[in-house]
Design a protein around this motif. Sequence first.
Motif, PDB file in Angstrom:
ATOM      1  N   LYS A  25       0.845  -1.193   0.000  1.00 16.86           N
ATOM      2  CA  LYS A  25       0.000   0.000   0.000  1.00 16.86           C
ATOM      3  C   LYS A  25       0.877   1.239   0.000  1.00 16.86           C
ATOM      4  O   LYS A  25       1.832   1.330   0.769  1.00 16.86           O
ATOM      5  CB  LYS A  25      -0.926   0.014   1.221  1.00 16.86           C
ATOM      6  N   ILE A  26       0.549   2.184  -0.884  1.00 18.72           N
ATOM      7  CA  ILE A  26       1.237   3.473  -0.922  1.00 18.72           C
ATOM      8  C   ILE A  26       0.211   4.576  -0.700  1.00 18.72           C
ATOM      9  O   ILE A  26      -0.789   4.661  -1.420  1.00 18.72           O
ATOM     10  CB  ILE A  26       1.958   3.703  -2.266  1.00 18.72           C
ATOM     11  N   ASN A  27       0.455   5.409   0.309  1.00 13.28           N
ATOM     12  CA  ASN A  27      -0.351   6.605   0.545  1.00 13.28           C
ATOM     13  C   ASN A  27       0.416   7.818   0.026  1.00 13.28           C
ATOM     14  O   ASN A  27       1.620   7.933   0.262  1.00 13.28           O
ATOM     15  CB  ASN A  27      -0.616   6.797   2.042  1.00 13.28           C
ATOM     16  N   LEU A  51      -3.071   7.856 -11.680  1.00 19.64           N
ATOM     17  CA  LEU A  51      -3.388   6.456 -11.391  1.00 19.64           C
ATOM     18  C   LEU A  51      -4.407   5.861 -12.354  1.00 19.64           C
ATOM     19  O   LEU A  51      -4.656   4.660 -12.323  1.00 19.64           O
ATOM     20  CB  LEU A  51      -3.904   6.326  -9.950  1.00 19.64           C
ATOM     21  N   ILE A  74      -3.059   2.131  -3.914  1.00 19.32           N
ATOM     22  CA  ILE A  74      -2.474   3.472  -3.860  1.00 19.32           C
ATOM     23  C   ILE A  74      -3.578   4.473  -3.539  1.00 19.32           C
ATOM     24  O   ILE A  74      -4.608   4.511  -4.221  1.00 19.32           O
ATOM     25  CB  ILE A  74      -1.785   3.853  -5.187  1.00 19.32           C
ATOM     26  N   ILE A 108       6.328   6.032  -7.462  1.00 20.17           N
ATOM     27  CA  ILE A 108       5.280   5.022  -7.658  1.00 20.17           C
ATOM     28  C   ILE A 108       5.575   4.175  -8.887  1.00 20.17           C
ATOM     29  O   ILE A 108       5.488   2.941  -8.852  1.00 20.17           O
ATOM     30  CB  ILE A 108       3.898   5.694  -7.780  1.00 20.17           C
ATOM     31  N   THR A 159       6.444   0.288  -8.369  1.00 18.05           N
ATOM     32  CA  THR A 159       5.397  -0.626  -8.826  1.00 18.05           C
ATOM     33  C   THR A 159       5.921  -1.634  -9.840  1.00 18.05           C
ATOM     34  O   THR A 159       5.580  -2.816  -9.787  1.00 18.05           O
ATOM     35  CB  THR A 159       4.224   0.170  -9.439  1.00 18.05           C
TER      36      THR A 159
END
Length: 237
Positions: free
Chosen positions: A3-5, A18, A34, A144, A148
């Motif tokens: 998980k990326i915030n 995204l 994300i 990201i 990813t």
Amino acid sequence: MMKINVVTIFPDMIKDFLKQGLVKRHIENGGIEINAINLREWGIGNYKQVDDYVFGTGKSILMRYDVLSKCLDDIGKGHLIITTPAGEKYDQKKALELSEKDVITIVCGRYEGFDGRIENEADDLISVGDYVLNGGETAAMIMIESITRLLKGFTKEENIKNDSHSTGLLECQHFTRPATYNGKSVPDEVLSGNHAEIEKFNRKNSLVRTLKNRPDMFSNIKLKKEDVSLLTDHIHE
């Protein structure tokens, strides 16, 4: 699942990003989560203030420590990254390290940056290059993308192993049709069908490309005897 915030005052910049390309597909396939988090939801007063003047000068503004702290406490920050020109320069090695984390929170800088107290709490201060951006959103997108594509199921492992920077060298040039156009032809070695010759050409091309474009990288390479021979051939061409 990782998980990326991304904490930002411009969440739509991240949300639009995204919706595109392979990152979108990996999200849809359940390979990563994300979240674009609007810092103003923790802002102060009717105007949802997230910044204030610098103590001692009053000429610049910073992102407030209390607002950021409340936001990070609420979302569960995991590995905390602050985007800043004063940070460690981002590279493939760092991307690989971050790809092994379970939860990452990237806080996007704006204005003159952050109250120093939030920097002191960060796990990483990261800069994507020796230049200044208007904000950290672009830096977050870069991270990201690079993180990813290293995750399982995103692309073939062979593609990652051959990437520029994964081996210490820049990836060699590649060619496609037409074989000749405007008097410029694809190298004979590439068209030969001889896999040994193609591999030799690719290694030589990678070495020369790195030496020419990234001498800083080249200086860290441990050359093999065959590499020295290939470079000598290039010099005499």
